[in-house]
Design an enzyme around this catalytic site. Structure first.
Site: not given
Ligand code: URA
Length: 431
Positions: A86, A165, A172, A187, A191
């Site tokens: 990621h 999320d 946010r 966040s 995932k």
């Molecule tokens: N990517 C995400 O999935 N969440 C965040 O808060 C920032 C970047």
């Protein structure tokens, strides 16, 4: 969920710098996901978290509550170990495109649930959608089918994955609360843990073109995420990597796909190749996979390209189709002789976005051909009139605002000096 709390009390506790209890956290995430806590209450709580922080127990519980808001995927039917990467996102960061098929060619199974771009950073799905026919949305059984056949799948995360999320991220985005380490870490990791990968390598970007421009803060974010993954039993690595200068020589959807295909063909810009190889080796090692071949060999001998072609075709993409090209071009040239001393990633990202490569609202269409080609990187010797950038857009009216963004994006020195740069790999953290 047995206990019922009062949202105002929870907001007040965080406002007064108190720790939230596990049941309070479980309740507020669950109630917000179900629409029982209002957006304005959650906004106040998010701002209190941004200002007053959370300890590691609270971050971990908050992340678990987000995971529990939806489904958890699992890949036990696969005969290979799963490993994912990621990136926190940057300008010209197309690494997922060559990396997923490369790791597949070396023996890993890569379940890459990716996102779309918002703001100045591009999204993997937007890039891949520039390939005619390619489909981002797959059912869970289609995902399993593609990864079983090809060793990698890159697709959109379904609505069932961490729905808390999805709501929190959108909130946010409009309440100035994106930039809080507990909220970013929970966040991303909710995932990735719900995705069910057994190993994960994080590429945490730092420098002007990144979310976390300060390398120390980027390192802190990386450590929090590594700890969250470890607690969930995921084998973790994190690299903090440079995003002060754009990665590679392109920013924009189809332009980045073209560059990724060059890497898969054994060529491509040296920084993209180096980061792809470093991440591939970390992924294989973190997952405990004995590679079928060295990743550099898999790029040189066509094995990674074969995996790419299989994976793209399995998702309906025409691997031999001509990629979209923008209707209009404009070249920006050096105004004097000298050495290209610096190039600011954020300015290039904003310009590419203004050319139509990105979107300013969720759901907006991107222009697949739009973006920027970079002809010279810091250290290059330039003569007045040499091309530095070619801008690509479908509508010529977009060029002026992109040029504004690029006005101070590069500097040229007379004495051969080059502005200090971050090393490509700033820090490595092993879980
Ligand atoms: N990517 C995400 O999935 N969440 C965040 O808060 C920032 C970047």
């Amino acid at each position: 969920m047995s206990e019922i709390f009062d949202a105002v009390e929870i907001i007040g506790a965080k406002r007064d710098k108190k720790e939230l209890s596990d049941p309070q956290i479980d309740w507020v995430i669950d109630a917000y996901t179900k629409g029982q806590v209002a957006d304005e209450q959650m906004s106040a709580l998010l701002m209190a978290i941004l200002l007053n922080g959370m300890n590691s127990r609270e971050i971990s519980r908050w992340t678990n509550a987000m995971i529990n808001s939806g489904e958890r995927m699992e890949w036990s039917a696969l005969d290979r170990k799963t490993v994912d990467k990621h990136s926190t996102g940057g300008v010209g960061d197309k690494i997922t495109l060559p990396l997923a098929p490369l790791v597949a060619a070396c023996g890993g199974a890569v379940p890459q649930l990716s996102g779309r771009g918002l703001g100045h950073t591009g999204g993997t799905l937007d890039k891949l959608e520039s390939i005619p026919g390619w489909r981002a949305s797959l059912s869970n059984s289609e995902m399993l089918d593609v990864i079983s056949k090809c060793g990698a799948v890159i697709c959109a995360a379904g609505a069932g994955l961490a729905p808390a999320d999805k709501k929190l991220y959108a909130l946010r985005d409009v309440t100035g609360t994106v930039q809080a380490i507990p909220l970013i870490a929970s966040s991303i990791m909710s995932k990735k843990i719900a995705e069910g990968t057994s190993a994960l390598v994080l590429d945490v970007k730092t420098g002007s073109g990144a979310f976390m421009s300060d390398p120390k803060k980027a390192g802190e974010l990386a450590r929090v995420m590594v700890d969250l993954g470890k607690q969930a039993g995921v084998k973790m690595r994190a690299l903090v990597t440079a995003m002060d200068v754009p990665l590679g020589l392109t920013a924009g959807n189809a332009l980045e796909v073209r560059e990724s295909i060059e890497v898969l063909a054994g060529g491509g810009p040296s920084d993209v190749v180096e980061l792809t190889l470093v991440l591939a080796r970390e992924m294989l090692d973190a997952a405990g996979i004995k590679p079928l071949m060295d990743p550099a060999d898999a790029l040189a001998n066509g094995a990674a390209m074969d995996s790419w072609r299989q994976m793209i075709s399995a998702q309906g993409g025409d691997v031999d189709a001509v990629l979209p090209v923008a209707k209009e071009k404009m070249v920006i040239s050096a105004e004097s002789d000298g050495t290209l001393s610096s190039m600011d990633a954020m300015s290039v990202g904003i310009a590419a976005w203004r050319l139509g490569a990105g979107r300013s609202k969720q759901g907006e269409k991107v222009s697949f051909g739009a973006g920027i080609e970079i002809h010279a990187k810091p250290g290059a010797q330039l003569k007045k009139g040499d091309a530095i950038f070619t801008l690509h857009a479908d509508e010529p009216a977009r060029f002026a605002r992109a040029q504004d963004a690029l006005a101070n994006s590069v500097s040229i020195s007379k004495d051969g000096s080059i502005a200090p740069r971050l090393p490509l790999i700033v820090e490595r953290i092993e879980g």
